[in-house]
Design a protein around this motif. Structure first.
Motif, PDB file in Angstrom:
ATOM      1  N   GLN A 177       0.829  -1.207   0.000  1.00 50.34           N
ATOM      2  CA  GLN A 177       0.000   0.000   0.000  1.00 50.34           C
ATOM      3  C   GLN A 177       0.865   1.260   0.000  1.00 50.34           C
ATOM      4  OE1 GLN A 177      -3.162  -1.049  -0.983  1.00 50.34           O
ATOM      5  NE2 GLN A 177      -3.917   0.483   0.446  1.00 50.34           N
ATOM      6  N   PHE A 178       1.945   1.226   0.766  1.00 49.86           N
ATOM      7  CA  PHE A 178       2.873   2.364   0.826  1.00 49.86           C
ATOM      8  C   PHE A 178       3.488   2.621  -0.547  1.00 49.86           C
ATOM      9  CE2 PHE A 178       7.178   4.063   1.554  1.00 49.86           C
ATOM     10  CZ  PHE A 178       6.861   5.217   2.259  1.00 49.86           C
ATOM     11  N   ILE A 179       3.958   1.547  -1.214  1.00 48.41           N
ATOM     12  CA  ILE A 179       4.552   1.684  -2.553  1.00 48.41           C
ATOM     13  C   ILE A 179       3.497   2.186  -3.549  1.00 48.41           C
ATOM     14  CG2 ILE A 179       5.657   0.445  -4.458  1.00 48.41           C
ATOM     15  CD1 ILE A 179       6.778  -1.507  -2.348  1.00 48.41           C
ATOM     16  N   MET A 180       2.277   1.691  -3.386  1.00 46.81           N
ATOM     17  CA  MET A 180       1.181   2.131  -4.256  1.00 46.81           C
ATOM     18  C   MET A 180       0.993   3.645  -4.163  1.00 46.81           C
ATOM     19  SD  MET A 180      -1.134   0.993  -6.354  1.00 46.81           S
ATOM     20  CE  MET A 180      -2.660   1.535  -7.106  1.00 46.81           C
ATOM     21  N   GLY A 181       1.209   4.189  -2.979  1.00 39.58           N
ATOM     22  CA  GLY A 181       1.098   5.627  -2.787  1.00 39.58           C
ATOM     23  C   GLY A 181       2.050   6.409  -3.673  1.00 39.58           C
ATOM     24  N   LEU A 182       3.211   5.824  -4.004  1.00 44.01           N
ATOM     25  CA  LEU A 182       4.163   6.475  -4.908  1.00 44.01           C
ATOM     26  C   LEU A 182       3.539   6.639  -6.292  1.00 44.01           C
ATOM     27  CD1 LEU A 182       7.043   7.537  -5.424  1.00 44.01           C
ATOM     28  CD2 LEU A 182       7.717   5.179  -5.991  1.00 44.01           C
ATOM     29  N   GLY A 183       2.854   5.599  -6.755  1.00 43.63           N
ATOM     30  CA  GLY A 183       2.179   5.687  -8.039  1.00 43.63           C
ATOM     31  C   GLY A 183       1.044   6.704  -8.013  1.00 43.63           C
ATOM     32  N   VAL A 184       0.276   6.695  -6.933  1.00 42.30           N
ATOM     33  CA  VAL A 184      -0.859   7.610  -6.813  1.00 42.30           C
ATOM     34  C   VAL A 184      -0.385   9.066  -6.819  1.00 42.30           C
ATOM     35  CG1 VAL A 184      -2.695   8.379  -5.252  1.00 42.30           C
ATOM     36  CG2 VAL A 184      -2.314   5.937  -5.626  1.00 42.30           C
ATOM     37  N   ALA A 185       0.766   9.331  -6.181  1.00 46.05           N
ATOM     38  CA  ALA A 185       1.307  10.688  -6.107  1.00 46.05           C
ATOM     39  C   ALA A 185       1.585  11.261  -7.496  1.00 46.05           C
ATOM     40  CB  ALA A 185       2.584  10.706  -5.274  1.00 46.05           C
ATOM     41  N   PHE A 186       1.920  10.396  -8.445  1.00 46.63           N
ATOM     42  CA  PHE A 186       2.258  10.847  -9.805  1.00 46.63           C
ATOM     43  C   PHE A 186       1.136  10.570 -10.806  1.00 46.63           C
ATOM     44  CE2 PHE A 186       6.356  10.605  -7.787  1.00 46.63           C
ATOM     45  CZ  PHE A 186       7.101  11.618  -8.375  1.00 46.63           C
ATOM     46  N   PHE A 187      -0.027  10.189 -10.318  1.00 47.07           N
ATOM     47  CA  PHE A 187      -1.110   9.778 -11.199  1.00 47.07           C
ATOM     48  C   PHE A 187      -2.111  10.893 -11.498  1.00 47.07           C
ATOM     49  CE2 PHE A 187      -5.434   7.523 -11.029  1.00 47.07           C
ATOM     50  CZ  PHE A 187      -5.576   7.520 -12.393  1.00 47.07           C
ATOM     51  N   PHE A 188      -2.805  11.386 -10.474  1.00 44.17           N
ATOM     52  CA  PHE A 188      -3.955  12.247 -10.701  1.00 44.17           C
ATOM     53  C   PHE A 188      -3.596  13.583 -11.339  1.00 44.17           C
ATOM     54  CE2 PHE A 188      -5.988   9.341  -7.706  1.00 44.17           C
ATOM     55  CZ  PHE A 188      -7.257   9.224  -8.261  1.00 44.17           C
ATOM     56  N   MET A 189      -2.604  14.280 -10.799  1.00 44.55           N
ATOM     57  CA  MET A 189      -2.297  15.616 -11.301  1.00 44.55           C
ATOM     58  C   MET A 189      -1.887  15.609 -12.779  1.00 44.55           C
ATOM     59  SD  MET A 189       0.116  17.958 -12.262  1.00 44.55           S
ATOM     60  CE  MET A 189       1.651  17.257 -11.653  1.00 44.55           C
ATOM     61  N   PRO A 190      -0.911  14.775 -13.197  1.00 46.88           N
ATOM     62  CA  PRO A 190      -0.547  14.781 -14.618  1.00 46.88           C
ATOM     63  C   PRO A 190      -1.718  14.404 -15.525  1.00 46.88           C
ATOM     64  CG  PRO A 190       1.131  13.654 -13.334  1.00 46.88           C
ATOM     65  CD  PRO A 190      -0.023  13.890 -12.417  1.00 46.88           C
ATOM     66  N   MET A 191      -2.530  13.437 -15.093  1.00 47.15           N
ATOM     67  CA  MET A 191      -3.643  13.012 -15.930  1.00 47.15           C
ATOM     68  C   MET A 191      -4.673  14.131 -16.086  1.00 47.15           C
ATOM     69  SD  MET A 191      -2.959  10.136 -17.128  1.00 47.15           S
ATOM     70  CE  MET A 191      -4.508  10.208 -18.008  1.00 47.15           C
ATOM     71  N   ILE A 192      -4.976  14.836 -15.002  1.00 52.43           N
ATOM     72  CA  ILE A 192      -5.935  15.943 -15.072  1.00 52.43           C
ATOM     73  C   ILE A 192      -5.417  17.031 -16.008  1.00 52.43           C
ATOM     74  CG2 ILE A 192      -6.992  17.827 -13.762  1.00 52.43           C
ATOM     75  CD1 ILE A 192      -7.056  15.902 -11.336  1.00 52.43           C
ATOM     76  N   GLN A 193      -4.124  17.353 -15.879  1.00 45.16           N
ATOM     77  CA  GLN A 193      -3.560  18.444 -16.683  1.00 45.16           C
ATOM     78  C   GLN A 193      -3.490  18.064 -18.161  1.00 45.16           C
ATOM     79  OE1 GLN A 193      -0.724  20.493 -14.424  1.00 45.16           O
ATOM     80  NE2 GLN A 193       0.079  21.731 -16.101  1.00 45.16           N
ATOM     81  N   ILE A 194      -3.132  16.823 -18.457  1.00 38.88           N
ATOM     82  CA  ILE A 194      -3.128  16.360 -19.845  1.00 38.88           C
ATOM     83  C   ILE A 194      -4.539  16.433 -20.430  1.00 38.88           C
ATOM     84  CG2 ILE A 194      -2.884  14.295 -21.302  1.00 38.88           C
ATOM     85  CD1 ILE A 194      -0.497  13.496 -19.521  1.00 38.88           C
ATOM     86  N   MET A 195      -5.503  15.991 -19.659  1.00 44.96           N
ATOM     87  CA  MET A 195      -6.893  15.910 -20.094  1.00 44.96           C
ATOM     88  C   MET A 195      -7.471  17.284 -20.433  1.00 44.96           C
ATOM     89  SD  MET A 195      -9.747  13.753 -18.038  1.00 44.96           S
ATOM     90  CE  MET A 195      -9.551  14.802 -16.602  1.00 44.96           C
ATOM     91  N   LEU A 196      -7.129  18.291 -19.631  1.00 46.66           N
ATOM     92  CA  LEU A 196      -7.707  19.625 -19.818  1.00 46.66           C
ATOM     93  C   LEU A 196      -6.865  20.524 -20.716  1.00 46.66           C
ATOM     94  CD1 LEU A 196      -8.819  20.392 -16.126  1.00 46.66           C
ATOM     95  CD2 LEU A 196     -10.168  19.349 -17.962  1.00 46.66           C
ATOM     96  N   SER A 197      -5.704  20.043 -21.155  1.00 40.24           N
ATOM     97  CA  SER A 197      -4.720  20.928 -21.791  1.00 40.24           C
ATOM     98  C   SER A 197      -5.171  21.514 -23.124  1.00 40.24           C
ATOM     99  CB  SER A 197      -3.399  20.180 -21.985  1.00 40.24           C
ATOM    100  OG  SER A 197      -3.572  19.046 -22.830  1.00 40.24           O
ATOM    101  N   ASP A 198      -5.985  20.798 -23.907  1.00 40.22           N
ATOM    102  CA  ASP A 198      -6.371  21.378 -25.199  1.00 40.22           C
ATOM    103  C   ASP A 198      -7.807  21.900 -25.205  1.00 40.22           C
ATOM    104  OD1 ASP A 198      -7.583  18.925 -25.143  1.00 40.22           O
ATOM    105  OD2 ASP A 198      -6.808  18.218 -27.080  1.00 40.22           O
ATOM    106  N   LEU A 199      -8.374  22.116 -24.008  1.00 40.34           N
ATOM    107  CA  LEU A 199      -9.685  22.752 -23.904  1.00 40.34           C
ATOM    108  C   LEU A 199      -9.512  24.258 -23.760  1.00 40.34           C
ATOM    109  CD1 LEU A 199     -11.673  20.406 -21.468  1.00 40.34           C
ATOM    110  CD2 LEU A 199     -11.438  20.248 -23.956  1.00 40.34           C
ATOM    111  N   SER A 200     -10.421  25.022 -24.338  1.00 39.40           N
ATOM    112  CA  SER A 200     -10.410  26.466 -24.139  1.00 39.40           C
ATOM    113  C   SER A 200     -10.867  26.762 -22.716  1.00 39.40           C
ATOM    114  CB  SER A 200     -11.343  27.141 -25.143  1.00 39.40           C
ATOM    115  OG  SER A 200     -12.694  26.844 -24.835  1.00 39.40           O
ATOM    116  N   PRO A 201     -10.562  27.936 -22.186  1.00 37.41           N
ATOM    117  CA  PRO A 201     -10.963  28.255 -20.813  1.00 37.41           C
ATOM    118  C   PRO A 201     -12.452  28.066 -20.553  1.00 37.41           C
ATOM    119  CG  PRO A 201      -9.404  29.877 -21.614  1.00 37.41           C
ATOM    120  CD  PRO A 201      -9.732  28.998 -22.780  1.00 37.41           C
ATOM    121  N   ARG A 202     -13.284  28.429 -21.539  1.00 32.92           N
ATOM    122  CA  ARG A 202     -14.733  28.307 -21.360  1.00 32.92           C
ATOM    123  C   ARG A 202     -15.183  26.848 -21.329  1.00 32.92           C
ATOM    124  NH1 ARG A 202     -17.520  32.899 -22.871  1.00 32.92           N
ATOM    125  NH2 ARG A 202     -19.358  31.860 -22.031  1.00 32.92           N
TER     126      ARG A 202
END
Length: 515
Positions: A373-398
């Motif tokens: 579970q502790f090691i899994m936390g390392l993956g989680v730390a690098f998971f959500f933020m990059p994925m969210i930013q990639i996902m929203l990167s080519d959307l216009s502000p609106r």
């Protein structure tokens, strides 16, 4: 040279105190995400106090999940109609009111109704928080803001059952709802004060009534089907068959209607944008796999290894340690590192942990469970933020509020699918392995005939003990197979991720600074 419109869109809104504004946004989100799990462990107590069966009490969870799932895709429309800040404030205040009503409910129908209201107003809160956080930070620091939000997304569901159990044991179940009231009112007041100068563009889009009707029917039927499927023996139940048919027809017509409507209530054309499409698919699949892991491990600890709910919580809690510690690091370097590398690293770690768990045996000790579970936390730390930013990167502000709401809806639905499919497959594989293992118990197997006398004083006791051991091993083998499959899913997602194209910088929201 940028145009005035561009400068408005790209500039961050500066609240009087960015730290206080961030605290208000994160408090509201923590409260909302916490409520997705805090009631789970309290269901037996709630059922007993309100005089209903345990089966009826599960509607406390289902009603919240259904109304949240319906409200999430409406975020884009609601933002256009009311503005981001006003929508956030009213949703948070209504969430507090609904929480209070849940706490004073005197019977199960009242509680289910108020939980449905709570879920409906909770829907837009997380997507709007994403958009507002992006809007108050300059581009270089938006990764840090999204990393902080990602940490909350991980920690809150873990804290929910532990906090819910403690409150129920030491006070009363009503307080799992009452605690939201001061938090929600405080967060609303903070954002109202910090963002009073922010000017959101307001539109008066015509309500797509047919789209809304199809969405409610389709998503509502689908979510109820997923929640009740396991208990109702899936398609052996006429109710599950009927719900499936209704959801398939309604959602098919909904997609066709929305793609051809002039002003759809849910903007499905966002999927024409490459990064949003790739990011959403990767996020939904990865979150579904992550959700399966979060469901399987506590159930396995309690069902197969005999852990109490408290000890199962303690064994799984280490997953939150590294995300808390590494959030500043991930946020700081997100603008300097290819986000696909960060997310790929997360999937490598999650896949590795899944492979490790696929080798577990029933004699595994607490330390090794907590270590994975502790090691899994390392993956989680690098998971959500990059994925969210990639996902929203080519959307216009609106488009960000609508896109965030749509992707969060699909992510939530992916979690519901994974929960149902995972428990079903685990049960099915356990039955198959039980049948295979019992084939070796016969008078012609010398090892079996030598072992049986050691298991009990009488033949009946011996066979009962043997069956218990076989069942335990069969469940373990099913657990191992599921994690082996999850490991390869994470490997496959690494390949999918690289179809996204930089740059990945999230854009600011559509409001002007107002001064």
């Amino acid at each position: 040279m940028s145009t005035p419109a561009q400068s408005v869109h790209e500039a961050a809104f500066n609240p009087p105190s960015r730290g206080i504004a961030t605290m208000g946004l994160c408090l509201a989100t923590f409260m909302q995400v916490l409520d997705t799990t805090i009631a789970n462990v309290s269901l037996p107590t709630i059922a007993g106090n309100l005089g209903v069966s345990s089966g009826q009490s599960t509607w406390v969870i289902t009603s919240f999940a259904v109304s949240t799932a319906i409200a999430l895709p409406l975020t884009g429309y609601l933002t256009r109609r009311f503005g981001e800040v006003r929508l956030f404030i009213w949703a948070t205040m209504l969430f507090s009111l609904a929480s209070f009503l849940c706490g004073i409910a005197t019977n199960m129908p009242e509680l289910i109704l108020f939980r449905a209201l709570q879920g409906a107003v909770a829907g837009p809160m997380y997507p709007i928080t994403q958009s507002l956080l992006i809007s108050i930070y300059p581009p270089i620091k938006r990764g840090m803001a999204l990393a902080l939000l990602a940490m909350i997304t991980v920690v809150a569901p873990i804290a929910g059952p532990i906090l819910g159990g403690w409150i129920t044991d030491n006070y009363s179940w009503e307080w799992i709802f009452f605690i939201n009231v001061p938090i929600g009112l405080f967060a609303s007041a903070v954002i109202a004060q910090q963002m009073r100068e922010r000017r959101d563009p307001i539109e008066t889009p015509k309500l797509d009534r047919m789209g809304l009707f199809l969405l409610v029917i389709g998503v509502g039927s689908l979510q109820i089907m997923l929640d009740l499927g396991n208990d109702a023996d899936w398609f052996a139940s006429p109710l599950i068959v009927a719900l499936t048919l209704v959801s398939v027809v309604a959602l098919t017509v909904f997609v066709i209607w929305e793609l051809t409507h002039d002003d759809p209530i849910v903007n499905l054309t966002l999927f024409r944008k490459r990064n949003f499409l790739v990011g959403t698919i990767a996020m939904v699949m990865a979150y579904a796999a992550f959700f399966s892991m979060g469901l399987l491990v506590p159930l396995w600890l309690q069902r197969n290894l005999g852990y109490t709910s408290i000890w199962a919580g303690l064994a799984t809690a280490p997953i939150g340690l590294l995300p808390i510690l590494l959030t500043p690091v991930v946020g700081k370097y997100s603008s300097k590192v290819d986000l696909r590398l960060m997310a790929s690293f997360a999937f490598v770690v999650m896949g590795l942990v899944s492979f490790m768990r696929s080798q577990f045996v029933v004699q595994v000790d607490f330390f090794h469970v907590a270590l994975t579970q502790f090691i899994m936390g390392l993956g989680v730390a690098f998971f959500f933020m990059p994925m969210i930013q990639i996902m929203l990167s080519d959307l216009s502000p609106r488009e960000i509020p609508g896109g965030s709401g749509l992707s969060t809806f699909l992510r939530t639905l992916g979690g519901s699918f994974s929960a149902s499919i995972t428990t079903f497959l685990w049960d099915e594989r356990g039955v198959v392995h039980h049948a295979h293992l019992t084939e070796s118990i016969s008078a012609y197997n010398s090892q079996a005939t030598a072992t049986l006398p050691l298991l009990g004083a009488t033949p009946t006791a011996q066979l009962a003990q043997a069956n218990q051991l076989i069942t335990q091993q069969a469940v373990q083998l099913g657990f191992n197979e599921l994690f082996y499959a999850l490991a390869w899913i994470f490997v496959g997602l690494i390949l999918l991720l690289w179809f996204a194209r930089p740059p990945f910088s999230a854009k600011a929201g559509p409001a002007s600074a107002g001064h």
